[in-house]
Design a protein around this motif. Structure first.
Motif, PDB file in Angstrom:
ATOM      1  N   ILE A  90    -101.244   4.075  21.609  1.00  0.00           N
ATOM      2  CA  ILE A  90    -102.124   5.121  22.249  1.00  0.00           C
ATOM      3  C   ILE A  90    -101.454   6.402  22.386  1.00  0.00           C
ATOM      4  O   ILE A  90    -102.331   7.594  22.190  1.00  0.00           O
ATOM      5  N   PRO A  91    -100.222   6.752  22.948  1.00  0.00           N
ATOM      6  CA  PRO A  91     -99.687   8.072  22.688  1.00  0.00           C
ATOM      7  C   PRO A  91     -99.734   8.863  21.410  1.00  0.00           C
ATOM      8  O   PRO A  91    -100.402  10.110  21.517  1.00  0.00           O
ATOM      9  N   PRO A  92     -99.444   8.362  20.234  1.00  0.00           N
ATOM     10  CA  PRO A  92     -99.611   9.156  19.112  1.00  0.00           C
ATOM     11  C   PRO A  92    -101.113   9.629  18.783  1.00  0.00           C
ATOM     12  O   PRO A  92    -101.424  10.450  18.090  1.00  0.00           O
ATOM     13  N   MET A  93    -101.979   8.449  18.928  1.00  0.00           N
ATOM     14  CA  MET A  93    -103.503   8.847  18.576  1.00  0.00           C
ATOM     15  C   MET A  93    -104.016   9.723  19.625  1.00  0.00           C
ATOM     16  O   MET A  93    -104.855  10.469  19.074  1.00  0.00           O
ATOM     17  N   LEU A  94    -103.725   9.777  20.632  1.00  0.00           N
ATOM     18  CA  LEU A  94    -104.014  10.932  21.581  1.00  0.00           C
ATOM     19  C   LEU A  94    -103.584  12.453  21.087  1.00  0.00           C
ATOM     20  O   LEU A  94    -104.281  13.491  21.189  1.00  0.00           O
ATOM     21  N   PHE A  95    -102.145  12.206  20.692  1.00  0.00           N
ATOM     22  CA  PHE A  95    -101.751  13.508  20.036  1.00  0.00           C
ATOM     23  C   PHE A  95    -102.520  13.965  18.821  1.00  0.00           C
ATOM     24  O   PHE A  95    -102.512  15.323  18.625  1.00  0.00           O
ATOM     25  N   VAL A  96    -102.856  13.150  18.150  1.00  0.00           N
ATOM     26  CA  VAL A  96    -103.563  13.420  17.055  1.00  0.00           C
ATOM     27  C   VAL A  96    -104.874  13.922  17.177  1.00  0.00           C
ATOM     28  O   VAL A  96    -105.619  14.867  16.820  1.00  0.00           O
ATOM     29  N   LEU A  97    -105.769  13.053  18.108  1.00  0.00           N
ATOM     30  CA  LEU A  97    -107.287  13.466  18.450  1.00  0.00           C
ATOM     31  C   LEU A  97    -107.316  14.585  19.160  1.00  0.00           C
ATOM     32  O   LEU A  97    -108.632  15.401  19.063  1.00  0.00           O
ATOM     33  N   ILE A  98    -106.717  14.957  20.168  1.00  0.00           N
ATOM     34  CA  ILE A  98    -106.943  16.085  21.063  1.00  0.00           C
ATOM     35  C   ILE A  98    -107.285  17.243  20.502  1.00  0.00           C
ATOM     36  O   ILE A  98    -107.976  18.050  20.588  1.00  0.00           O
ATOM     37  N   PRO A  99    -106.243  17.527  19.742  1.00  0.00           N
ATOM     38  CA  PRO A  99    -106.373  19.177  18.951  1.00  0.00           C
ATOM     39  C   PRO A  99    -107.646  19.261  17.858  1.00  0.00           C
ATOM     40  O   PRO A  99    -108.162  20.130  17.767  1.00  0.00           O
ATOM     41  N   LEU A 100    -107.613  17.741  17.213  1.00  0.00           N
ATOM     42  CA  LEU A 100    -108.887  17.768  16.109  1.00  0.00           C
ATOM     43  C   LEU A 100    -110.128  17.864  16.744  1.00  0.00           C
ATOM     44  O   LEU A 100    -111.115  18.494  16.258  1.00  0.00           O
TER      45      LEU A 100
END
Length: 257
Positions: A67-77
């Motif tokens: 969950i944390p790394p997926m949010l890290f990826v998705l928020i800026p994209l």
């Protein structure tokens, strides 16, 4: 629309860059992202990093660790898509060819050499702190140790997005005041410094270790993207680098056990 635009070689490209396409986003609207848009994108990059740090305290076991790394990826994209159009994030991602695989392997070796050289220099000159990620992998057991490699791969993609968007945002600003070549060099340095600074908590706020150890490594990791315009290539180098370190840590942990 923020997509890669084909440009002829007018002398503003470095010899190692692929001249069939330019770096995305930085040339400004309508071909790229406006200055206001960049402020929003860079704010989202900062938010994504804070969210990563906060959520890692809550989700650090099992499949929830994604969950944390997926949010890290998705928020800026998602922010890039909102600012520049739904297809804009695709400008960072290209298919991988054989040359790209070769570049990944070449820069993996180069990055390993740079890591060893500067790591040796740091150990000789400064008091150093260990990276806790390696210790976490070494101490993990069962499925969590296997999943930790998956978590790290997603987070490393997020780190590439984080760094590359800062690089492109700095390039967009600097090209307003100087020609492309010096702007590109300075933007790469800015991105590398920011990358080193956000790793300060990882190294117990050891400023010398973060700056001397990570800036050269980050510049090496950024080069594959500058050459290919493909974030999969720089991510591939980054993943191989960190997986090699984690693999050695896991192997040492098994031997100690």
């Amino acid at each position: 629309m923020a997509a890669n635009t084909v440009h002829t070689d007018d002398g503003s490209f470095f010899f190692f860059e692929r001249k069939t396409c330019d770096l995305p986003y930085y040339r400004g609207a309508p071909d790229g992202i406006s200055l206001t848009g960049w402020l929003i994108v860079l704010a989202s990059v900062a938010v994504a990093f804070v969210v990563l740090m906060r959520t890692q305290l809550l989700f650090h076991n099992g499949f929830a660790g994604f969950i944390p790394p997926m949010l890290f990826v998705l928020i800026p994209l998602v922010t890039v898509a909102a600012v520049a159009g739904p297809k804009a994030p695709l400008a960072l991602f290209r298919s991988l060819g054989l040359k790209d695989i070769g570049i990944i392997l070449l820069f993996f070796v180069l990055n390993a050499v740079v890591t060893v050289v500067f790591g040796t220099l740091i150990v000789g000159l400064f008091h150093t702190a260990a990276n806790p990620a390696s210790d976490m992998v070494a101490s993990a057991s069962g499925i969590d140790q296997i999943l930790s490699f998956g978590w790290s791969a997603v987070q490393l993609l997020g780190e590439e997005i984080f760094t590359i968007l800062i690089f492109l945002g700095a390039l967009a600003l600097l090209t307003r005041f100087m020609s492309r070549k010096p702007a590109l060099c300075l933007a790469a340095l800015v991105a590398a410094i920011v990358f080193a600074m956000v790793h300060l908590p990882t190294y117990q706020w050891n400023l010398a270790q973060a700056l001397v150890g990570l800036i050269p490594v980050r510049l090496v990791l950024l080069m594959p993207f500058i050459i290919t315009r493909n974030i999969w290539v720089s991510t591939g180098v980054h993943v191989l680098n960190d997986w090699a370190i984690f693999g050695m840590a896991a192997y040492a942990g098994m031997n100690e056990g």
